[in-house]
Design a protein around this motif. Sequence first.
Motif, PDB file in Angstrom:
ATOM      1  N   HIS A  86      32.569 -47.432   6.402  1.00 22.40           N
ATOM      2  CA  HIS A  86      32.481 -47.583   7.927  1.00 22.40           C
ATOM      3  C   HIS A  86      31.960 -49.391   8.112  1.00 22.40           C
ATOM      4  O   HIS A  86      31.884 -50.057   7.427  1.00 22.40           O
TER       5      HIS A  86
ATOM      6  N   SER B  68      35.872 -43.606  -3.833  1.00 19.83           N
ATOM      7  CA  SER B  68      36.434 -43.871  -3.488  1.00 19.83           C
ATOM      8  C   SER B  68      37.037 -44.964  -4.088  1.00 19.83           C
ATOM      9  O   SER B  68      36.688 -46.514  -3.737  1.00 19.83           O
TER      10      SER B  68
ATOM     11  N   CYS C 224      36.099 -58.420   4.133  1.00 16.41           N
ATOM     12  CA  CYS C 224      35.494 -56.554   3.850  1.00 16.41           C
ATOM     13  C   CYS C 224      36.575 -56.364   5.023  1.00 16.41           C
ATOM     14  O   CYS C 224      36.688 -55.152   5.573  1.00 16.41           O
TER      15      CYS C 224
ATOM     16  N   CYS D  51      38.668 -53.615   6.073  1.00 11.85           N
ATOM     17  CA  CYS D  51      38.751 -51.965   5.953  1.00 11.85           C
ATOM     18  C   CYS D  51      37.787 -52.030   6.731  1.00 11.85           C
ATOM     19  O   CYS D  51      37.863 -50.736   6.725  1.00 11.85           O
ATOM     20  N   HIS D  52      36.346 -52.826   6.454  1.00 15.51           N
ATOM     21  CA  HIS D  52      35.681 -52.139   7.361  1.00 15.51           C
ATOM     22  C   HIS D  52      35.910 -52.451   9.117  1.00 15.51           C
ATOM     23  O   HIS D  52      34.479 -51.114   8.948  1.00 15.51           O
TER      24      HIS D  52
ATOM     25  N   MET E 133      37.565 -48.862  -2.223  1.00 20.02           N
ATOM     26  CA  MET E 133      36.436 -49.530  -2.069  1.00 20.02           C
ATOM     27  C   MET E 133      36.992 -50.774  -3.427  1.00 20.02           C
ATOM     28  O   MET E 133      36.190 -50.371  -4.547  1.00 20.02           O
TER      29      MET E 133
ATOM     30  N   TYR F   5      33.795 -56.715  -6.129  1.00 19.55           N
ATOM     31  CA  TYR F   5      34.117 -57.635  -5.923  1.00 19.55           C
ATOM     32  C   TYR F   5      32.915 -59.218  -7.039  1.00 19.55           C
ATOM     33  O   TYR F   5      33.092 -60.163  -6.859  1.00 19.55           O
TER      34      TYR F   5
HETATM   35  C1  HEC Z   1      40.792 -52.195   0.970  1.00 17.15           C
HETATM   36  C2  HEC Z   1      39.648 -51.410   1.155  1.00 17.15           C
HETATM   37  C3  HEC Z   1      38.332 -51.592   1.263  1.00 17.15           C
HETATM   38  C4  HEC Z   1      37.698 -53.885   1.250  1.00 17.15           C
HETATM   39  C5  HEC Z   1      38.678 -54.762   1.173  1.00 17.15           C
HETATM   40  C6  HEC Z   1      35.631 -53.561   1.775  1.00 17.15           C
HETATM   41  N1  HEC Z   1      35.918 -52.604   0.894  1.00 17.15           N
HETATM   42 FE1  HEC Z   1      33.634 -51.162   1.170  1.00 17.15          FE
HETATM   43  N2  HEC Z   1      35.159 -49.761   1.260  1.00 17.15           N
HETATM   44  C7  HEC Z   1      35.844 -49.166   1.959  1.00 17.15           C
HETATM   45  C8  HEC Z   1      35.975 -47.776   1.729  1.00 17.15           C
HETATM   46  C9  HEC Z   1      37.012 -46.891   1.310  1.00 17.15           C
HETATM   47  C10 HEC Z   1      35.251 -47.763   1.326  1.00 17.15           C
HETATM   48  C11 HEC Z   1      33.900 -45.915   0.658  1.00 17.15           C
HETATM   49  C12 HEC Z   1      34.195 -45.492  -0.072  1.00 17.15           C
HETATM   50  C13 HEC Z   1      33.658 -43.665  -0.559  1.00 17.15           C
HETATM   51  O1  HEC Z   1      32.840 -43.572   0.474  1.00 17.15           O
HETATM   52  O2  HEC Z   1      34.553 -42.718  -1.312  1.00 17.15           O
HETATM   53  C14 HEC Z   1      34.130 -48.671   1.236  1.00 17.15           C
HETATM   54  C15 HEC Z   1      32.841 -48.536   0.892  1.00 17.15           C
HETATM   55  C16 HEC Z   1      31.803 -49.373   1.187  1.00 17.15           C
HETATM   56  C17 HEC Z   1      29.868 -49.343   1.353  1.00 17.15           C
HETATM   57  C18 HEC Z   1      29.081 -48.288   1.178  1.00 17.15           C
HETATM   58  C19 HEC Z   1      28.844 -47.681   2.890  1.00 17.15           C
HETATM   59  C20 HEC Z   1      30.055 -46.939   3.129  1.00 17.15           C
HETATM   60  O3  HEC Z   1      31.242 -48.031   4.223  1.00 17.15           O
HETATM   61  O4  HEC Z   1      31.075 -45.824   2.919  1.00 17.15           O
HETATM   62  C21 HEC Z   1      29.691 -50.724   1.392  1.00 17.15           C
HETATM   63  C22 HEC Z   1      28.295 -51.121   1.632  1.00 17.15           C
HETATM   64  C23 HEC Z   1      31.041 -51.675   1.422  1.00 17.15           C
HETATM   65  N3  HEC Z   1      32.633 -50.805   1.637  1.00 17.15           N
HETATM   66  C24 HEC Z   1      31.070 -52.987   1.353  1.00 17.15           C
HETATM   67  C25 HEC Z   1      32.220 -53.995   1.159  1.00 17.15           C
HETATM   68  C26 HEC Z   1      31.907 -55.020   1.552  1.00 17.15           C
HETATM   69  C27 HEC Z   1      30.348 -55.857   1.497  1.00 17.15           C
HETATM   70  C28 HEC Z   1      32.899 -55.820   1.377  1.00 17.15           C
HETATM   71  C29 HEC Z   1      33.914 -56.705   1.188  1.00 17.15           C
HETATM   72  C30 HEC Z   1      33.117 -57.980   0.379  1.00 17.15           C
HETATM   73  C31 HEC Z   1      34.028 -54.582   1.289  1.00 17.15           C
HETATM   74  N4  HEC Z   1      33.467 -53.569   1.181  1.00 17.15           N
HETATM   75  C32 HEC Z   1      35.796 -54.449   1.338  1.00 17.15           C
HETATM   76  C33 HEC Z   1      37.710 -50.091   1.474  1.00 17.15           C
HETATM   77  C34 HEC Z   1      37.481 -51.393   1.379  1.00 17.15           C
END
Ligand code: HEC
Length: 243
Positions: A173, A203, A149, A152-153, A206, A209
Amino acid sequence: MNRTWWAWVIPMMAGVGACARHPATPLEPQPKAFGAEVILVSGDKQVAGVGAQLDQPVVVQVNDSKGSAVAGAPVRFAAAGGVAFQPDRGLTGSDGQFTTNVSLGGMAGPYQIVAATTDSSGKRAEVRIEEIAVGYQERLGQQLNAIHCIRCHDPESTPERVSNHDNLSAQAHAFTEGAVLNAISDANLIAIISHGGAALNKSPEMPPYGNRLTKSEIDALVAYIRAVSDPPYRPQGVFYATN
Ligand code: HEC
């Protein structure tokens, strides 16, 4: 001779044994200079297992009233809750900095550490530093975050990893952003991690998993997100330094 040999030898052996396990506290170092403030250089906001040493040392710097680093100034670390420092006191080096390795206490939660210096009149200046101790589940979540994660985060790049954060059109975030993450229920966190953004009208950047991680791994990620959020997810006790 009214004293048998063991009356001498046993206290000597006890003394040697105690030294090996608990080195005598070094004498307070004599300051060579004094500063007006102590600032944090690096090492705050780290997450480590309960009772474990932080990955990075904590580094502070003593400055004079004009903001220049002061060499040979006294620094003392203190914290409550069983936090240990190696070393807990000493003098700043030629760069005005002082480095200590920190092991957190045995209870999960945020810990507050105080680094203090004194000026020539004995007046204290200090900086407060926060670290977080987590249990096994959150520690597992931290490791999964690092694998899946964080790129990206976390908007920050490190020598080992280039952040992908700024290439995304939707905003991912940082998991420390309590203002956003605390408003999402556990069930919704699990849903977005399992099914991905697209399934929840968010989006598709994200990814889902649910096929790659087990239920308990996703729970561990949620536990980690809750543990690092700032402000805290549930107000928890902070172990305030008592000095
Ligand atoms: C390739 C990039 C990418 C990866 C890798 C990724 N995310 Fe995200 N994630 C995003 C994006 C972009 C958003 C915002 C989506 C939206 O608001 O439309 C998001 C949103 C989220 C949110 C909602 C809160 C927020 O940040 O807006 C959570 C919780 C989250 N992700 C958890 C995870 C977890 C846990 C992992 C790893 C297991 C992970 N993500 C891996 C891109 C990613």
